[in-house]
Design an enzyme around this catalytic site. Sequence first.
Site, PDB file in Angstrom:
ATOM      1  N   HIS A 127       0.856  -1.192   0.000  1.00  0.00           N
ATOM      2  CA  HIS A 127       0.000   0.000   0.000  1.00  0.00           C
ATOM      3  C   HIS A 127       0.887   1.235   0.000  1.00  0.00           C
ATOM      4  CE1 HIS A 127      -3.186   2.813   1.125  1.00  0.00           C
ATOM      5  NE2 HIS A 127      -4.015   1.865   0.718  1.00  0.00           N
ATOM      6  N   ASP A 162      -8.009  -5.235  -0.601  1.00  0.00           N
ATOM      7  CA  ASP A 162      -8.418  -6.043  -1.769  1.00  0.00           C
ATOM      8  C   ASP A 162      -8.099  -7.515  -1.639  1.00  0.00           C
ATOM      9  OD1 ASP A 162      -7.378  -3.176  -3.458  1.00  0.00           O
ATOM     10  OD2 ASP A 162      -9.436  -3.917  -3.442  1.00  0.00           O
TER      11      ASP A 162
HETATM   12  C1  SDX Z   1      -5.979   0.284  -3.091  1.00  0.00           C
HETATM   13  O1  SDX Z   1      -4.261   4.704  -1.941  1.00  0.00           O
HETATM   14  C2  SDX Z   1      -5.255   4.081  -1.424  1.00  0.00           C
HETATM   15  O2  SDX Z   1      -5.735   4.409  -0.345  1.00  0.00           O
HETATM   16  C3  SDX Z   1      -5.780   2.945  -2.255  1.00  0.00           C
HETATM   17  C4  SDX Z   1      -6.827   2.066  -1.586  1.00  0.00           C
HETATM   18  C5  SDX Z   1      -8.119   2.809  -1.374  1.00  0.00           C
HETATM   19  O3  SDX Z   1      -8.905   2.388  -0.511  1.00  0.00           O
HETATM   20  O4  SDX Z   1      -8.381   3.756  -2.150  1.00  0.00           O
HETATM   21  O5  SDX Z   1      -6.329   1.585  -0.348  1.00  0.00           O
HETATM   22  C6  SDX Z   1      -7.173   0.858  -2.443  1.00  0.00           C
HETATM   23  O6  SDX Z   1      -5.659   0.679  -4.190  1.00  0.00           O
HETATM   24  C7  SDX Z   1      -5.177  -0.751  -2.355  1.00  0.00           C
HETATM   25  C8  SDX Z   1      -3.925  -1.206  -3.173  1.00  0.00           C
HETATM   26  C9  SDX Z   1      -4.394  -2.253  -4.168  1.00  0.00           C
HETATM   27  N1  SDX Z   1      -3.290  -2.604  -5.096  1.00  0.00           N
HETATM   28  C10 SDX Z   1      -2.710  -3.807  -5.040  1.00  0.00           C
HETATM   29  O7  SDX Z   1      -2.925  -4.676  -4.185  1.00  0.00           O
HETATM   30  C11 SDX Z   1      -1.715  -4.072  -6.172  1.00  0.00           C
HETATM   31  C12 SDX Z   1      -0.447  -4.720  -5.601  1.00  0.00           C
HETATM   32  N2  SDX Z   1       0.205  -3.735  -4.778  1.00  0.00           N
HETATM   33  C13 SDX Z   1       1.176  -2.907  -5.399  1.00  0.00           C
HETATM   34  O8  SDX Z   1       1.150  -2.741  -6.759  1.00  0.00           O
HETATM   35  C14 SDX Z   1       1.703  -1.809  -4.544  1.00  0.00           C
HETATM   36  O9  SDX Z   1       1.845  -2.260  -3.272  1.00  0.00           O
HETATM   37  C15 SDX Z   1       0.942  -0.501  -4.534  1.00  0.00           C
HETATM   38  C16 SDX Z   1       0.639  -0.005  -5.912  1.00  0.00           C
HETATM   39  C17 SDX Z   1      -0.318  -0.649  -3.767  1.00  0.00           C
HETATM   40  C18 SDX Z   1       1.869   0.471  -3.896  1.00  0.00           C
HETATM   41  O10 SDX Z   1       2.951   0.559  -4.786  1.00  0.00           O
HETATM   42  P1  SDX Z   1       4.287   1.249  -4.370  1.00  0.00           P
HETATM   43  O11 SDX Z   1       3.964   2.640  -3.951  1.00  0.00           O
HETATM   44  O12 SDX Z   1       5.346   1.072  -5.393  1.00  0.00           O
HETATM   45  O13 SDX Z   1       4.609   0.437  -3.107  1.00  0.00           O
HETATM   46  P2  SDX Z   1       5.679   0.812  -2.136  1.00  0.00           P
HETATM   47  O14 SDX Z   1       6.343   2.124  -2.425  1.00  0.00           O
HETATM   48  O15 SDX Z   1       5.097   0.632  -0.797  1.00  0.00           O
HETATM   49  O16 SDX Z   1       6.738  -0.350  -2.534  1.00  0.00           O
HETATM   50  C19 SDX Z   1       7.818  -0.560  -1.738  1.00  0.00           C
HETATM   51  C20 SDX Z   1       8.570  -1.685  -2.405  1.00  0.00           C
HETATM   52  C21 SDX Z   1       8.860  -1.472  -3.877  1.00  0.00           C
HETATM   53  O17 SDX Z   1      10.076  -2.145  -4.129  1.00  0.00           O
HETATM   54  P3  SDX Z   1      11.435  -1.217  -4.291  1.00  0.00           P
HETATM   55  O18 SDX Z   1      11.178  -0.285  -5.445  1.00  0.00           O
HETATM   56  O19 SDX Z   1      11.600  -0.505  -2.966  1.00  0.00           O
HETATM   57  O20 SDX Z   1      12.530  -2.215  -4.579  1.00  0.00           O
HETATM   58  O21 SDX Z   1       7.807  -2.905  -2.346  1.00  0.00           O
HETATM   59  C22 SDX Z   1       7.582  -3.402  -3.664  1.00  0.00           C
HETATM   60  C23 SDX Z   1       7.797  -2.265  -4.611  1.00  0.00           C
HETATM   61  O22 SDX Z   1       8.252  -2.772  -5.845  1.00  0.00           O
HETATM   62  N3  SDX Z   1       6.203  -3.862  -3.700  1.00  0.00           N
HETATM   63  C24 SDX Z   1       5.823  -5.100  -4.000  1.00  0.00           C
HETATM   64  C25 SDX Z   1       4.432  -5.099  -3.874  1.00  0.00           C
HETATM   65  N4  SDX Z   1       4.013  -3.890  -3.516  1.00  0.00           N
HETATM   66  C26 SDX Z   1       5.114  -3.108  -3.424  1.00  0.00           C
HETATM   67  N5  SDX Z   1       6.522  -6.194  -4.354  1.00  0.00           N
HETATM   68  C27 SDX Z   1       5.794  -7.314  -4.599  1.00  0.00           C
HETATM   69  N6  SDX Z   1       4.446  -7.405  -4.481  1.00  0.00           N
HETATM   70  C28 SDX Z   1       3.731  -6.308  -4.133  1.00  0.00           C
HETATM   71  N7  SDX Z   1       2.419  -6.390  -4.022  1.00  0.00           N
END
Ligand code: SDX
Length: 394
Positions: free
Chosen positions: A270, A328
Amino acid sequence: ETGCFTYDPGFTSTASCESKITYIDGDEGILLHRGYPIEQLAEQSDFLEVCYLLLNGELPSPAEKAKFEQTITRHTMVHEQLANFFRGFRRDAHPMAIMCGVVGALSAFYHDSTDINDPHQRMVASHRLIAKVPTIAAMAYKYSVGQPFVYPRNDLGYAENFLHMTFAVPCEPYKVNPVIAKAMDRIFILHADHEQNASTSTVRLAGSSGANPFACIAAGIASLWGPAHGGANEAVLKMLTEIGHKDRIPEFVKRAKDKNDSFRLMGFGHRVYKNFDPRAKVMRQTCSEVLAELGIKDDPLLDIAVELERIALQDEYFVEKKLYPNVDFYSGIILKAIGFPTSMFTVLFALARTVGWISQWKEMIEDPVQKIGRPRQLYTGATRRDYRPLNERG
Ligand code: SDX
């Protein structure tokens, strides 16, 4: 150096806004709506009461609640002409495509009677959207399965009415299971608002130009559709189905950690929560209740989800990056058990988030100093140069 600018790698665009609606503490896993914890609202309130709270800032008195429920109930029908919009779509059109189009089309019916500078008309537009989006969502489902639209009924509660419009058929009576209706209502509460997420920011930016609220909500629906945002619930089910068996989980966890692999664990991580998403905990409990009520003993997808969560939460990559299940992760399992196709999952998210979007839109419009949104950029393109005629180019 990009010539005219010194590029600062630490530069981040900090578009922010003030709001009194929702508070999130991502490190502590706290979510409050107008100061009330999401856990208490999910357990003790109901969705229409939460709608009133988000819109007005306070919980309603019994009289205010009864009046609000009656107002919403009496706005649930849509103009008969609106049904014609559906017939322009192929039957296999994604329901979110239909939602973008048909909710946006509400502008054609109410644009001229919605002066956004009139507080009463702003509230009427809010009520119309909260009331009509479930009807349009149910119509999108009916259209996709080739069944006739089912009209809303004024004797049913909000979630009950939606389930009836979705699953009833004219040939026989349909009784909504009260346990399932309560679970649906709670799922709506869990999705109602979430501060300045991508789709809410989209609604605010669209609304800052003075665009009518129906068009702004359609913009929010478009943004929510993305798999990184509201589309994740549909993507979680596809991921769990692709994993197929608990034995294959380590293979997918390894892929999620591989920087050269675009695969991410859907439903994990998140932008704000670096702790458990408090909604995910309630969702997991609701999942158990719904499966028990429906007599589903061994749901293979739930087994995979629970094992995946256990493995991921012990894995140093996920612990170090603070990646926890989000709202989700479990919702799709519940919705599938209730009978929704995966293509409807994000539609249900949009249905519930409509109140958050319109509350945030209303708060922005009521801000006396709000101006049109204009995010800034850091230009990293070419510096000034003179045009060269075609015959001088290689
Ligand atoms: C919602 O914003 C909101 O409030 C949204 C929401 C709402 O109610 O409106 O809460 C609803 O959208 C929830 C999120 C749903 N999306 C997913 O579940 C998709 C999978 N999750 C990711 O794509 C990701 O976690 C995000 C998009 C949610 C966040 O992406 P970020 O901002 O890139 O995540 P981060 O900065 O916290 O990541 C830190 C690290 C990164 O690696 P590095 O670049 O530091 O090496 O963690 C990695 C990311 O690549 N990472 C993941 C991951 N999520 C983040 N690696 C593997 N699997 C994942 N799911």
